[in-house]
Design a protein around this motif. Structure first.
Motif, PDB file in Angstrom:
ATOM      1  N   ILE B 101       0.740  -1.171   0.086  1.00  0.00           N
ATOM      2  CA  ILE B 101       0.003   0.128   0.021  1.00  0.00           C
ATOM      3  C   ILE B 101       0.775   1.167  -0.006  1.00  0.00           C
ATOM      4  CG2 ILE B 101      -1.943   1.079   1.280  1.00  0.00           C
ATOM      5  CD1 ILE B 101      -2.539  -1.275   2.591  1.00  0.00           C
ATOM      6  N   PRO B 102       0.578   2.422  -0.791  1.00  0.00           N
ATOM      7  CA  PRO B 102       1.180   3.483  -0.737  1.00  0.00           C
ATOM      8  C   PRO B 102       1.289   3.982   0.678  1.00  0.00           C
ATOM      9  CG  PRO B 102      -0.170   3.611  -2.546  1.00  0.00           C
ATOM     10  CD  PRO B 102      -0.690   2.272  -1.902  1.00  0.00           C
ATOM     11  N   GLN B 103       2.500   4.673   1.133  1.00  0.00           N
ATOM     12  CA  GLN B 103       2.525   4.979   2.406  1.00  0.00           C
ATOM     13  C   GLN B 103       1.358   5.947   3.194  1.00  0.00           C
ATOM     14  OE1 GLN B 103       6.340   7.181   4.683  1.00  0.00           O
ATOM     15  NE2 GLN B 103       6.854   5.281   3.568  1.00  0.00           N
ATOM     16  N   GLY B 104       1.218   6.860   2.139  1.00  0.00           N
ATOM     17  CA  GLY B 104       0.106   7.937   2.630  1.00  0.00           C
ATOM     18  C   GLY B 104      -1.355   7.092   2.770  1.00  0.00           C
ATOM     19  N   THR B 105      -1.484   6.204   1.806  1.00  0.00           N
ATOM     20  CA  THR B 105      -2.761   5.528   1.835  1.00  0.00           C
ATOM     21  C   THR B 105      -2.943   4.611   3.067  1.00  0.00           C
ATOM     22  OG1 THR B 105      -2.876   5.806  -0.617  1.00  0.00           O
ATOM     23  CG2 THR B 105      -4.195   3.859   0.680  1.00  0.00           C
ATOM     24  N   GLU B 108      -3.560   6.608   6.181  1.00  0.00           N
ATOM     25  CA  GLU B 108      -4.888   7.180   6.052  1.00  0.00           C
ATOM     26  C   GLU B 108      -6.120   6.108   6.141  1.00  0.00           C
ATOM     27  OE1 GLU B 108      -5.062  10.383   6.211  1.00  0.00           O
ATOM     28  OE2 GLU B 108      -7.188  10.554   5.898  1.00  0.00           O
ATOM     29  N   PRO B 123      -6.437  10.438  -4.601  1.00  0.00           N
ATOM     30  CA  PRO B 123      -5.741  10.254  -6.010  1.00  0.00           C
ATOM     31  C   PRO B 123      -4.658   9.460  -6.019  1.00  0.00           C
ATOM     32  CG  PRO B 123      -5.045  12.381  -4.937  1.00  0.00           C
ATOM     33  CD  PRO B 123      -6.312  11.589  -3.628  1.00  0.00           C
ATOM     34  N   THR B 124      -3.975   9.224  -4.942  1.00  0.00           N
ATOM     35  CA  THR B 124      -2.703   8.404  -4.764  1.00  0.00           C
ATOM     36  C   THR B 124      -2.995   6.854  -5.722  1.00  0.00           C
ATOM     37  OG1 THR B 124      -1.917   9.520  -3.177  1.00  0.00           O
ATOM     38  CG2 THR B 124      -0.989   7.353  -3.823  1.00  0.00           C
ATOM     39  N   ALA B 125      -2.281   6.610  -6.566  1.00  0.00           N
ATOM     40  CA  ALA B 125      -2.298   5.115  -7.268  1.00  0.00           C
ATOM     41  C   ALA B 125      -3.137   5.148  -8.184  1.00  0.00           C
ATOM     42  CB  ALA B 125      -2.145   4.050  -6.216  1.00  0.00           C
ATOM     43  N   PHE B 126      -4.085   6.173  -8.679  1.00  0.00           N
ATOM     44  CA  PHE B 126      -5.149   6.002  -9.753  1.00  0.00           C
ATOM     45  C   PHE B 126      -4.411   5.672 -11.081  1.00  0.00           C
ATOM     46  CE2 PHE B 126      -7.701   6.945 -13.212  1.00  0.00           C
ATOM     47  CZ  PHE B 126      -8.807   6.730 -12.731  1.00  0.00           C
ATOM     48  N   THR B 128      -2.582   3.023 -11.735  1.00  0.00           N
ATOM     49  CA  THR B 128      -1.377   2.180 -11.516  1.00  0.00           C
ATOM     50  C   THR B 128      -1.583   0.750 -10.932  1.00  0.00           C
ATOM     51  OG1 THR B 128      -1.058   2.720  -8.974  1.00  0.00           O
ATOM     52  CG2 THR B 128      -0.300   4.229 -10.692  1.00  0.00           C
ATOM     53  N   GLU B 129      -0.691  -0.023 -11.134  1.00  0.00           N
ATOM     54  CA  GLU B 129      -0.866  -1.429 -10.560  1.00  0.00           C
ATOM     55  C   GLU B 129      -1.198  -1.590  -9.053  1.00  0.00           C
ATOM     56  OE1 GLU B 129       2.945  -3.796  -9.853  1.00  0.00           O
ATOM     57  OE2 GLU B 129       2.766  -3.829 -12.202  1.00  0.00           O
ATOM     58  N   LEU B 130      -1.118  -0.698  -8.341  1.00  0.00           N
ATOM     59  CA  LEU B 130      -1.651  -0.558  -6.926  1.00  0.00           C
ATOM     60  C   LEU B 130      -3.127  -0.220  -6.759  1.00  0.00           C
ATOM     61  CD1 LEU B 130       1.408   0.396  -4.894  1.00  0.00           C
ATOM     62  CD2 LEU B 130       0.532  -1.751  -5.584  1.00  0.00           C
ATOM     63  N   ARG B 142     -11.510  15.174 -10.894  1.00  0.00           N
ATOM     64  CA  ARG B 142     -10.001  14.822 -10.674  1.00  0.00           C
ATOM     65  C   ARG B 142     -10.476  13.093 -10.412  1.00  0.00           C
ATOM     66  NH1 ARG B 142      -5.405  16.099  -6.451  1.00  0.00           N
ATOM     67  NH2 ARG B 142      -3.629  14.675  -7.556  1.00  0.00           N
TER      68      ARG B 142
END
Lengths: 229, 237
Positions: B101-105, B108, B123-126, B128-130, B142
């Motif tokens: 998981i991305p760190q900020g996600t 959160e 918005p993070t990872a939209f 992308t593979e994750l 957005r």
């Protein structure tokens, strides 16, 4: 002549404006700390909850509770603050961090960034890279122009999994400074003694040469550290 | 009288059960509840799901739990540090599951759980593979990805000072995930360097109010968290 890793960091530091809040990634980006212009107030952010990171701790003065995200012992500057991860990523994702300097595996002509996973890599890890790439407006890549095998890293299209699409604004390398524009890549500066043709030969994506394209103003040495090679 | 203190880490972790989901605070060494995790190694609970930024390091704390084969699944953002060789060995053998998981996600999702939220759009990872397979939505033009809250049966956290009410104060970069995880565990167990009398912490310096904390133990830090150089690599059994 090309720039060393420190030389790339030095060149990036020249472009950080007064009042900027800057996150520095692992590798070449974190070296920027040493070259911040002393006449400007710039706050360095570390995603583990520090804003106002100062120079690295001197040997013998390391405090185990004061580490940056690159796992280096650091000091804080006057006016620094400490906080938790939720607030730290609020700064990143919420667009409050003004600049992010980040490493890359590949950058595409349209600003696509791939920097979290080499194709076929066994153990993946993403850290804060995606949050930075999606959240920070001025995303600057600092990297070597080509791979260890001499292959281009600035491509027509990324081959590795993307970190974020169309996010990179500028690319600082050992050979050049390239800006990502809606019309494609624009060559703004070349390392001393290099030609635009030499840079293009190491770049898969087509480069337009800016009308005012010039040689980089990076000294050969700074405080005993080699900046050019 | 409220007294959340317990005498030992052994006592603090006694109720962790097989198959439990745990959160461990810390980023690198600062803020890692090393003594609690080492006590859990002794305690023996197995088939654990662990939520932590990384995968620990060396034969210690989370690295040690993984080395001992006690972790079924890891939920993390950066499990590929060079020191996380125990995770690497088991992951490559297919012996441990990874949710990346991305760190900020990650933080959160933990925050959402602690705050009683059903999730959030990031918005993070939209694209992308994750974000594969995740619900998406366009809000004000957005693109966003829907992320769910992340709960745990137990949260192990580390603070510098605490009192019997469970009020906690951190030092330096120790905060990282700790104050957030303190809101998201069903049972929150804090390891502190110093137990201080109620009132010794001023209201302004309490970062985690005691309402979030269930158990608290005062213990000297594990010296392995002070090492300036990591020990040499050893291979998993």
């Amino acid at each position: 002549m090309t720039l060393t890793r420190d030389g790339i960091a030095y060149r990036v530091a020249l472009d950080l404006p007064e009042g900027s809040y800057v996150n520095l990634g692992i590798g070449i980006p974190i070296l920027v700390t040493a070259y911040l212009p002393p006449d400007k107030e710039i706050f360095i952010h570390s995603e583990n909850g520090l804003l106002g990171v100062g120079p690295m701790s001197l040997p013998g003065t390391e405090d185990p509770d004061f580490l940056n995200a690159s796992k280096q012992f650091v000091t804080l500057v006057p006016g620094a603050s400490l906080f938790d991860h939720a607030l730290s990523f609020t700064m990143i994702r919420g667009g409050h961090i003004t600049h992010s300097v980040i490493g890359a595996i590949e950058v595409a002509a349209n600003g696509d960034l791939a920097n979290w996973r080499v194709s076929g890599e066994k153990v993946p890890g993403v850290g804060g890279a995606m949050d930075l790439a999606f959240g920070v407006r001025n995303l600057y890549v600092a990297m070597n122009h080509v791979t260890n095998k001499g292959e281009p890293k600035i491509l027509n299209h990324c081959t590795c999994p993307l970190t974020a699409p169309r996010c990179v604004r500028r690319i600082y390398t050992d050979m050049a400074l390239i800006e990502v524009t809606p019309e494609g890549l624009l060559l703004r500066e070349v390392a001393r003694g290099l030609t635009a043709e030499a840079v293009q030969a190491c770049t898969e994506a087509p480069l337009r040469v800016a009308d005012d394209c010039r040689e980089m103003t990076v000294p050969d040495e700074f405080k005993g550290v080699r900046l050019t090679a | 009288m409220i007294d959340k203190t317990v005498a030992s880490c052994k006592e603090a972790v006694a109720d962790v059960f097989d198959g439990a989901t745990l959160m461990f605070g810390g980023f690198g060494d600062p803020g890692v509840p090393g003594r609690l995790i080492e006590a859990l190694r002794e305690q023996g609970a197995s088939r654990l799901c662990v939520i932590h930024n990384g995968a620990g390091g060396d034969d210690f704390a989370l690295g040690g739990l993984i080395l001992d084969g006690r972790v079924r699944k890891l939920i993390a953002s950066f499990p590929n540090s060079p020191r996380a060789w125990a995770f690497r060995d088991r992951y490559l053998k297919g012996e441990i599951e990874l949710e990346l998981i991305p760190q900020g996600t990650l933080v959160e999702r933990i925050r959402a759980a602690g705050a009683g939220l059903g999730g959030f759009f990031t918005p993070t990872a939209f694209g992308t593979e994750l974000a594969v397979g995740k619900e998406t939505r366009i809000i004000d033009g957005r693109e966003y990805v829907l992320e769910a809250p992340l709960h745990a049966d137990f949260a192990f956290i580390k603070a510098h000072r605490g009192d019997r009410l469970g009020n906690l104060s951190y030092r330096g970069a120790m905060r990282n995930f700790n104050p957030v995880m303190a809101t998201a565990g069903k049972v929150v167990i804090a390891e502190v360097d110093q137990l201080v009398p109620v009132g010794a912490l001023s209201p302004e310096e309490i970062h985690t109010p005691g309402i979030f904390v269930d158990l608290l133990v005062e213990v000297e830090r594990d010296p392995r968290l002070f090492e300036l150089e990591p020990p040499k690599r050893r291979s998993a059994k």
